[in-house]
Design an enzyme around this catalytic site. Structure first.
Site, PDB file in Angstrom:
ATOM      1  N   GLY A 208      54.782 -18.697 -26.211  1.00  0.00           N
ATOM      2  CA  GLY A 208      54.233 -19.377 -27.377  1.00  0.00           C
ATOM      3  C   GLY A 208      54.442 -20.873 -27.297  1.00  0.00           C
ATOM      4  O   GLY A 208      54.557 -21.445 -26.211  1.00  0.00           O
ATOM      5  N   GLY A 213      59.547 -21.999 -29.373  1.00  0.00           N
ATOM      6  CA  GLY A 213      60.358 -21.519 -28.263  1.00  0.00           C
ATOM      7  C   GLY A 213      61.694 -22.223 -28.173  1.00  0.00           C
ATOM      8  O   GLY A 213      62.732 -21.592 -27.919  1.00  0.00           O
ATOM      9  N   GLU A 232      58.247 -18.919 -22.232  1.00  0.00           N
ATOM     10  CA  GLU A 232      57.127 -19.662 -21.654  1.00  0.00           C
ATOM     11  C   GLU A 232      56.543 -20.522 -22.768  1.00  0.00           C
ATOM     12  O   GLU A 232      56.037 -20.008 -23.762  1.00  0.00           O
ATOM     13  CB  GLU A 232      56.060 -18.712 -21.107  1.00  0.00           C
ATOM     14  CG  GLU A 232      54.901 -19.437 -20.445  1.00  0.00           C
ATOM     15  CD  GLU A 232      53.771 -18.507 -20.052  1.00  0.00           C
ATOM     16  OE1 GLU A 232      52.598 -18.889 -20.266  1.00  0.00           O
ATOM     17  OE2 GLU A 232      54.056 -17.398 -19.562  1.00  0.00           O
ATOM     18  N   CYS A 269      47.276 -20.138 -20.739  1.00  0.00           N
ATOM     19  CA  CYS A 269      48.451 -20.938 -20.383  1.00  0.00           C
ATOM     20  C   CYS A 269      48.276 -21.671 -19.070  1.00  0.00           C
ATOM     21  O   CYS A 269      49.009 -22.623 -18.790  1.00  0.00           O
ATOM     22  CB  CYS A 269      49.685 -20.053 -20.342  1.00  0.00           C
ATOM     23  SG  CYS A 269      49.479 -18.547 -19.373  1.00  0.00           S
ATOM     24  N   GLU A 361      50.067 -31.080 -24.370  1.00  0.00           N
ATOM     25  CA  GLU A 361      49.050 -30.047 -24.196  1.00  0.00           C
ATOM     26  C   GLU A 361      48.061 -30.023 -25.360  1.00  0.00           C
ATOM     27  O   GLU A 361      48.444 -30.183 -26.521  1.00  0.00           O
ATOM     28  CB  GLU A 361      49.726 -28.682 -24.070  1.00  0.00           C
ATOM     29  CG  GLU A 361      48.757 -27.521 -23.847  1.00  0.00           C
ATOM     30  CD  GLU A 361      49.474 -26.179 -23.775  1.00  0.00           C
ATOM     31  OE1 GLU A 361      48.823 -25.200 -23.352  1.00  0.00           O
ATOM     32  OE2 GLU A 361      50.662 -26.109 -24.125  1.00  0.00           O
TER      33      GLU A 361
END
Length: 496
Positions: A208, A213, A232, A269, A361
């Protein structure tokens, strides 16, 4: 969470944890053949209900039927692949040292080592892979294969699918002979957070956002008994292109780039968030033409849409960003969004100066083309701007393989998977796959795809001078499970 709700939550969490602990007591000693058969049955029941499950997933996530059917097949393959791993037994890494009174460093006792399941595992399901990284996905399959009960924190983006998959798979596991509560599901974020801190849980896996995270990883580390947390958290997966590669196959390469960015609305991802090309390269027309052919695709949920809209606006607001192709975003009354891809371009110096505004991102169909000057140290750029990724990709021209070995080795310092050609989207479920990478891609060095993923949920245990009847089956002389073993014989050190 209110004070009045806490006791009920505590009882619920404690009951789930207790049942997982009870399941572990039996599951960790189940014959590998039974455990392998259970995984195969789980794969079969998913296939038996494929039409129902895919339809539910479509309604809840907006992902295309073809994509979901492929992902469901991948989920079945993962389960069957781990069934083979369990049946083979090599994953236990059994090592036997025969007692040796003449060992070169002094008398050596009888030592027998194997890998042991860590205990109940908590798995936080992902939003963007409702099958392959959810209730019966790779983390669950790896933990079950290791002999660990699994508690899945369902993702709110596909609740009905999560409940149905859990019902089907849990039933198949019990029918195959595994303990009840081998697989359990919790729904609330409060329950998931509480379980990270519960003493019965011995490891956790998460796929996530970096923010969530990190919060969960901090809780796992702050426990009186810290546990492994395999998170991740995101990756921008830069793709580096040489002048020779562009000169030889620009149309093919740029078309593949657009397709990789746009697939599943960029909600992968391993989506290439950056394409680094030589300064002066001509790419606008090809990229814009390919992007214009991409139909709109629904984003996973309103929260994902909000984040995408916010990040795109942030990037477009940076002075000097040039739009190559401006996609669209359409929203309905429920907040759901449908997007088409957007591509922008910046010089390398601007990327450096803008920092997180450009480097962070963008989860969705968006990517940045970065123009680097001739003579740029690309290895240095990666280390400076893209220090941790799931993937890094290098496209070279014919005859360029002899030069950049140092660059390729440098890329391996900053990614879990290095591609020489091709595109990072589409992760093969195979024994040699590595789906992980240095921080901030993941919290811990490991892989969540491929058979090596089982190692995250195992720990080494050695038995010294133990009577045969007290040893676990893989360490006994008669080896009733028939697993591969490495033996260090008595007297071998005399030849060293």
């Amino acid at each position: 969470m209110t004070a009045t709700a806490a006791p009920e939550l505590d009882r619920t969490v404690d009951d789930v944890a207790r049942r997982a602990t009870e399941a572990f007591a039996g599951l960790s000693h189940v014959d590998p053949g039974v455990r392998a058969d259970a995984l195969r049955r789980a794969a079969a029941v998913l296939g038996d209900h494929a039409d129902e499950l895919v339809a539910t997933a479509q309604a809840e996530t907006g992902l295309a039927e073809a994509r979901l059917r492929g992902e469901l097949k991948r989920t079945q393959v993962q389960l069957r692949l781990f069934a083979r791993v369990v049946a083979d037994g090599a994953y236990l890494d059994v090592r036997l040292d025969e007692a040796d009174p003449d060992f070169v460093l002094g008398p050596r006792p009888d030592l027998r080592r194997t890998l042991w399941p860590v205990g109940p595992v908590l798995n936080f399901a992902a939003s963007n892979f409702p099958f392959a990284f959810s209730v019966a996905g790779g983390d669950t399959a790896a933990a079950l294969a290791a002999g660990c009960p699994v508690i899945v924190k369902a993702h709110p983006g596909h609740p009905r699918l999560s409940e149905r998959v859990a019902e089907l798979v849990a039933g198949a596991l019990v029918e195959a002979g595994l303990p009840s509560a081998t697989l359990q599901l919790v729904r609330s974020q409060d329950a998931g957070t509480a379980l990270v801190e519960h003493p019965a849980v011995r490891a956790a896996a998460f796929t996530g956002s970096q923010r969530v995270g990190q919060l969960l990883a901090a809780r796992a580390a702050a426990r009186p008994d810290p546990i492994p947390f395999f998170g991740e958290l995101g990756s921008v997966n830069p793709v580096l292109v040489s002048q020779g590669a562009l000169r030889e196959r620009a149309d093919e390469l740029l078309g593949g780039y657009v397709a990789s960015v746009s697939g599943s609305a960029g909600q992968l991802c391993t989506k290439p968030g950056f394409l680094l090309v030589p300064q002066g390269a001509e790419y606008d027309d090809v990229v814009a033409a390919a992007a214009a052919q991409v139909p709109e695709h629904r984003l996973l949920n309103p929260s994902i849409t909000d984040g995408y809209e916010r990040r795109v606006a942030q990037v477009l607001g940076v002075d000097g960003v040039r739009v190559v192709h401006r996609g669209g975003l359409r929203r309905d009354d429920d907040g759901q969004g449908w997007a088409t891809p957007t591509f922008v371009a910046v010089p390398l110096d601007l990327l450096r100066d803008a920092g997180p505004a450009l480097l962070d991102e963008v989860f969705g169909p968006f990517s940045v083309i970065v123009e680097y000057p001739d003579g740029t140290d690309l290895a240095g750029v990666v280390g400076e701007l893209f220090p941790g990724n799931l993937t890094l990709t290098l496209h070279l021209g014919a005859g360029e393989n002899a030069g950049p070995a140092e660059l390729v080795h440098a890329l391996a310092e900053h990614a879990g998977r290095v591609l020489l050609g091709g595109w990072p989207t589409g992760v093969a479920v195979t024994p040699a796959m590595q789906h992980g990478g240095p921080w901030p891609a993941t919290t811990t060095d490991g892989t969540s795809v491929g058979t090596a993923a089982i190692g995250r949920f195992l720990r080494g245990v050695a038995f010294q001078d133990a009577p045969q009847e007290l040893l676990p089956p893989p360490l006994r002389d008669d080896n009733p499970w028939g697993v591969p073993r490495t033996v260090a014989p008595r007297g071998e050190s005399l030849e060293w």
